[in-house]
Design an enzyme around this catalytic site. Structure first.
Site, mmCIF file in Angstrom:
data_model
loop_
_atom_site.group_PDB
_atom_site.id
_atom_site.type_symbol
_atom_site.label_atom_id
_atom_site.label_comp_id
_atom_site.label_asym_id
_atom_site.label_seq_id
_atom_site.Cartn_x
_atom_site.Cartn_y
_atom_site.Cartn_z
ATOM 1 N N LYS A 277 0.888 -1.049 0.184
ATOM 2 C CA LYS A 277 -0.073 0.056 0.028
ATOM 3 C C LYS A 277 0.910 1.235 0.055
ATOM 4 O O LYS A 277 1.866 1.245 0.684
ATOM 5 C CB LYS A 277 -0.899 0.068 1.150
ATOM 6 N N LEU B 55 -4.998 7.575 -0.714
ATOM 7 C CA LEU B 55 -3.762 7.454 -0.247
ATOM 8 C C LEU B 55 -3.445 7.332 1.471
ATOM 9 O O LEU B 55 -2.628 7.732 1.912
ATOM 10 C CB LEU B 55 -2.587 8.041 -0.729
ATOM 11 N N CYS C 78 -2.154 7.936 -8.859
ATOM 12 C CA CYS C 78 -3.400 8.214 -8.003
ATOM 13 C C CYS C 78 -4.093 9.373 -8.617
ATOM 14 O O CYS C 78 -3.443 10.598 -8.076
ATOM 15 C CB CYS C 78 -3.243 8.121 -6.761
ATOM 16 N N GLY D 282 -8.805 -3.475 -14.944
ATOM 17 C CA GLY D 282 -10.117 -4.280 -15.216
ATOM 18 C C GLY D 282 -9.633 -5.741 -15.502
ATOM 19 O O GLY D 282 -10.419 -6.221 -16.251
#
Length: 273
Positions: free
Chosen positions: A43, A71, A133, A246
């Protein structure tokens, strides 16, 4: 033989777990045979703690969902004190990719230096620069600015000897130019994601459902756009491409590989189930 070389990065499998969706990797040992996975991106960590965006952060939409996490993380000090020992005791060193993000180029350099202080060069497979992000201020700036991408990568390369992966959002018009500049900066691999921003409105309350109003569209809805951009990147650059966006089954992964990817990252499929 499923082994794959991504520049200096050597993995036992071309299947990776993406940052955020698999936490820090060690948590996944309860649910799967993690030895079969090529690598896990932790992460994303930042220099200081971040609270993330206000909730709700997730809303389902046809063929996927919107994610506006922002985040959230406890910061680098807590990561290395509490999570790093668990990661090292659970994953092989060639399975560990540490993902970092920052507010500006100088901070990227400082955080990369912190990682270099805490990790031996043989303890991780690579350092991932998260410039993808879309849910944070300047989160996708690396992905949209050639000069900023080069500045960040040059500062990071000054302080680390790890293989470097740039994760970029390929939703911007100049994604091939940014990718070419990143290649010239000496990165080992490019990690792609196709995170177009979207919003969902509650028509009864007449308000956006997400606390951040908007979020990145992830899941199967993003795959065709992602495959197309990997196809174009394969023609534009000569470094390995890790593709995500995806991927829910083998056929999805093979589409990206036929378009030019050397490895694939699984994210929303894990996050959803």
């Amino acid at each position: 033989d499923s082994k794959v070389n991504l520049g200096r990065i050597k993995l036992d499998s071309p299947v990776l777990g993406t940052a955020g969706c698999v936490m820090h990797g060690h948590e996944m040992a309860k649910y799967m045979d993690i030895a079969r996975i090529g690598a896990f991106s932790t992460k994303t960590i930042t220099l200081q703690a971040r609270n993330g965006n206000p909730p709700p952060r997730i809303i389902e939409t046809p063929s996927g969902f919107l994610n506006a996490g922002g985040l959230q993380n406890p910061g680098a000090e807590v990561f290395f004190r509490e999570e790093w020992p668990k990661i090292k005791s659970t994953l092989r060193s060639d399975q560990i990719i540490i993902s970092i993000a920052a507010h500006n180029a100088v901070e990227y350099g400082r955080l990369a230096e912190k990682v270099a202080e805490m990790c031996d060069v043989n303890e991780i497979a690579a350092l991932e620069i998260n410039g993808a992000c879309p849910n944070v201020e300047k989160g996708g700036f690396i992905s949209s600015s050639v000069s900023y991408a080069v500045e960040v990568l040059e500062l990071v390369k000054k302080v680390v000897n790890f293989p470097i992966i740039l994760k970029m959002n390929v939703c911007f018009d100049n994604y091939t130019e940014v990718a070419k500049a990143a290649e010239q900066s000496g990165i080992d691999a490019l990690y792609t994601t196709f995170g177009v921003m979207g919003t969902v409105i509650d028509t009864k309350r007449k308000k956006c459902i997400l606390g951040n109003k908007a979020g990145g569209i992830v899941g199967p809805a993003s795959r065709p756009g992602g495959v197309f951009r990997v196809w174009n990147l394969y023609e534009a650059i000569h470094i390995p491409i890790i593709a995500s966006g995806g991927i829910y089954d083998t056929d999805d992964a093979l589409q990206y590989m036929l378009a030019g990817a050397s490895a694939v990252g699984i994210g929303s499929a894990v996050y959803q189930d």
